[in-house]
Design a protein around this motif. Structure first.
Motif, short mmCIF file in Angstrom:
data_model
loop_
_atom_site.label_atom_id
_atom_site.label_comp_id
_atom_site.label_asym_id
_atom_site.label_seq_id
_atom_site.Cartn_x
_atom_site.Cartn_y
_atom_site.Cartn_z
N VAL A 1 -7.64 5.60 -4.40
CA VAL A 1 -7.27 4.21 -4.09
C VAL A 1 -8.44 3.57 -3.34
O VAL A 1 -8.90 4.10 -2.33
N ARG B 1 0.15 4.04 -2.65
CA ARG B 1 -0.26 5.39 -2.22
C ARG B 1 0.64 6.45 -2.86
O ARG B 1 0.18 7.52 -3.28
N LYS B 2 1.93 6.13 -2.94
CA LYS B 2 2.90 7.08 -3.51
C LYS B 2 2.55 7.34 -4.98
O LYS B 2 2.50 8.50 -5.42
N ALA C 1 -0.34 6.93 -6.39
CA ALA C 1 -1.63 7.64 -6.42
C ALA C 1 -1.43 9.13 -6.15
O ALA C 1 -2.02 9.98 -6.82
N ASP C 2 -0.57 9.45 -5.19
CA ASP C 2 -0.32 10.86 -4.87
C ASP C 2 0.35 11.58 -6.03
O ASP C 2 0.02 12.72 -6.34
N GLU D 1 -9.40 -0.11 -1.72
CA GLU D 1 -8.86 -1.43 -1.39
C GLU D 1 -9.94 -2.51 -1.52
O GLU D 1 -11.02 -2.35 -0.94
N GLU E 1 -5.78 2.85 6.02
CA GLU E 1 -4.98 4.04 6.36
C GLU E 1 -4.54 4.81 5.12
O GLU E 1 -4.41 6.03 5.15
N LEU E 2 -4.32 4.10 4.02
CA LEU E 2 -3.69 4.72 2.85
C LEU E 2 -4.61 4.72 1.63
O LEU E 2 -4.14 4.72 0.50
N SER E 3 -5.92 4.72 1.87
CA SER E 3 -6.84 4.66 0.74
C SER E 3 -8.05 5.55 0.99
O SER E 3 -8.22 6.09 2.08
N ASP E 4 -8.91 5.66 -0.01
CA ASP E 4 -10.15 6.41 0.14
C ASP E 4 -11.26 5.57 0.74
O ASP E 4 -12.13 6.08 1.43
N MET F 1 0.80 -1.23 0.00
CA MET F 1 0.00 0.00 0.00
C MET F 1 0.83 1.28 0.00
O MET F 1 0.41 2.30 -0.54
N ARG F 2 2.00 1.23 0.62
CA ARG F 2 2.81 2.47 0.65
C ARG F 2 3.24 2.86 -0.76
O ARG F 2 3.13 4.02 -1.16
#
Ligand SMILES: Cc1ncc(COP(=O)(O)O)c(C=O)c1O
Length: 373
Positions: A154, A144-145, A147-148, A156, A173-176, A140-141
């Protein structure tokens, strides 16, 4: 000996009084759709997942496409996902009217390969849909990177990995939004269909609550919507089961460790790969035959010897007959690892109520394969 693939009745028996009490409570409440038990379960699920909102819907597929619609996605918008996922991930993208962009997986984890995602991005890309396949989180990290960098959503697909974790991140934590399925065989499964999505965004919560209920938030007032609600009876079953999910996941991990320990040295199969620091909750324990030509023979042999093994998923989405059925799809190849996975995967029985004898018998039958030829 017969080793079943699923243990639904065993699990029911293990917490029968808790499930029965909740089912009784729903029946006696007289409220079966969007009633108090659904509200209770949604609150419990949100608290458990550390999300602001949890919304129960009809199934995991609906959770995905309702989320895409709530994000305002539709025709012309591209969503990138794995070629080697359960069919519903791509299907949900098409139901929302979007283009499914299928890319390759990582050869070890079988989760989305971030490098493949990067190569698939165009000016029409609007989002990434990583699947936490078999019970292990996608990276996910890295996702996320990307996506940013490109301003992407994002979402899941967590149908298979409730209670899993990454090394330094948790699901959501790292998604919509996070979408999940409660169909019978899932790690948190009801006696039928069900699904939910989790989000921290109020606008997604408000939109999906309306869409799932005929576009309505007040009696007799409607806009265009759908009927996709999680029934209170299912919510009652799930509320009882949620209290045990940590312990059941721990048992899955323990069984996976036993399988791995018992199968080390079987040079005809590759064993599942657990990314260091990740909590892989083994929705499925998937081995791969080194030689793809051996898969069907090994599968047959296991079943004939009482081990109810299956495949997940022996036909990748783009290999299904008729693909893509007039829908918008783009393949960003090569899809070598997804295709290898489809041709060589075998899932061994995996559920928390497996007995020690069943685990050891399964290991022995796999180990004896070369002798049987
Ligand atoms: C990865 C994945 N995505 C989506 C779904 C769809 O969920 P459902 O069957 O509840 O619609 C499933 C399971 O069935 C799944 O395994």
């Amino acid at each position: 000996m017969k080793v079943p693939f699923y243990g639904h009745e065993r699990q029911y028996q293990s917490i029968k009084s808790e499930i029965d009490a909740n089912v009784q409570e729903v029946i006696m409440s007289g409220q079966y759709v969007q009633g108090p038990m659904l509200k209770k379960f949604e609150d419990e699920l949100a608290a458990y997942a550390g999300a602001r909102y949890a919304i129960g819907v009809g199934n995991g597929t609906d959770a995905l496409w309702l989320t895409f619609m709530a994000l305002g996605l539709g025709p012309g918008d591209e969503l990138i996902t794995n070629a080697n996922t359960f069919f519903a991930t791509a299907e949900a993208i098409w139901i929302a009217g979007c283009t499914a962009v299928l890319v390759d997986c990582d050869p070890q984890t079988k989760c989305l390969d971030p490098q493949a995602v990067r190569q698939a991005i165009t000016k029409r890309t609007r989002g990434i849909v990583p699947v936490h396949l078999y019970g292990q989180c996608a990276p996910m990290r890295e996702i996320r990177k990307i996506a940013d960098e490109h301003g992407l959503f994002v979402v899941e697909d967590n149908a298979q990995a409730i209670d899993a974790r990454g090394d330094e991140f948790h699901i959501g934590e790292l998604s919509d939004a996070v979408c999940t399925s409660f169909i019978i065989q899932k790690n948190l499964g009801t006696f039928g269909d069900g699904g939910a999505l989790l989000t921290n965004h109020k606008y997604i919560n408000d939109k999906v609550r309306k869409l799932r209920n005929h576009g309505s938030t007040a009696r007799n007032v409607h806009s265009m919507g759908f009927n996709s609600r999680l029934d209170d009876l299912h919510a009652g079953v799930l509320s009882a089961k949620l209290k045990h999910i940590r312990q059941w996941s721990n048992r899955r991990i323990e069984i996976a460790d036993k399988y791995t320990e018992g199968l080390i040295g079987c040079d005809f199969v590759d064993l599942p790969y657990n990314r260091p620091g990740y909590r892989h909750v083994f929705h499925l324990y998937v081995i791969e035959t080194k030689d793809t030509a051996e898969r069907d023979r090994l599968l047959d042999y296991l079943v004939k010897n009482g081990v109810d093994a299956k495949t997940h998923y022996s036909i990748a989405i783009h290999q299904q007959e008729g693909f893509p059925w007039g829908k918008d799809a783009r393949l960003v190849g090569p899809l070598t690892h997804a295709e290898k996975n489809a041709a060589s995967c075998i899932s061994l029985p995996m559920f928390p109520e497996l007995t020690e004898e069943e685990i050891q018998y399964t290991i022995q039958v796999v180990r004896d394969w070369p002798k049987s030829k």
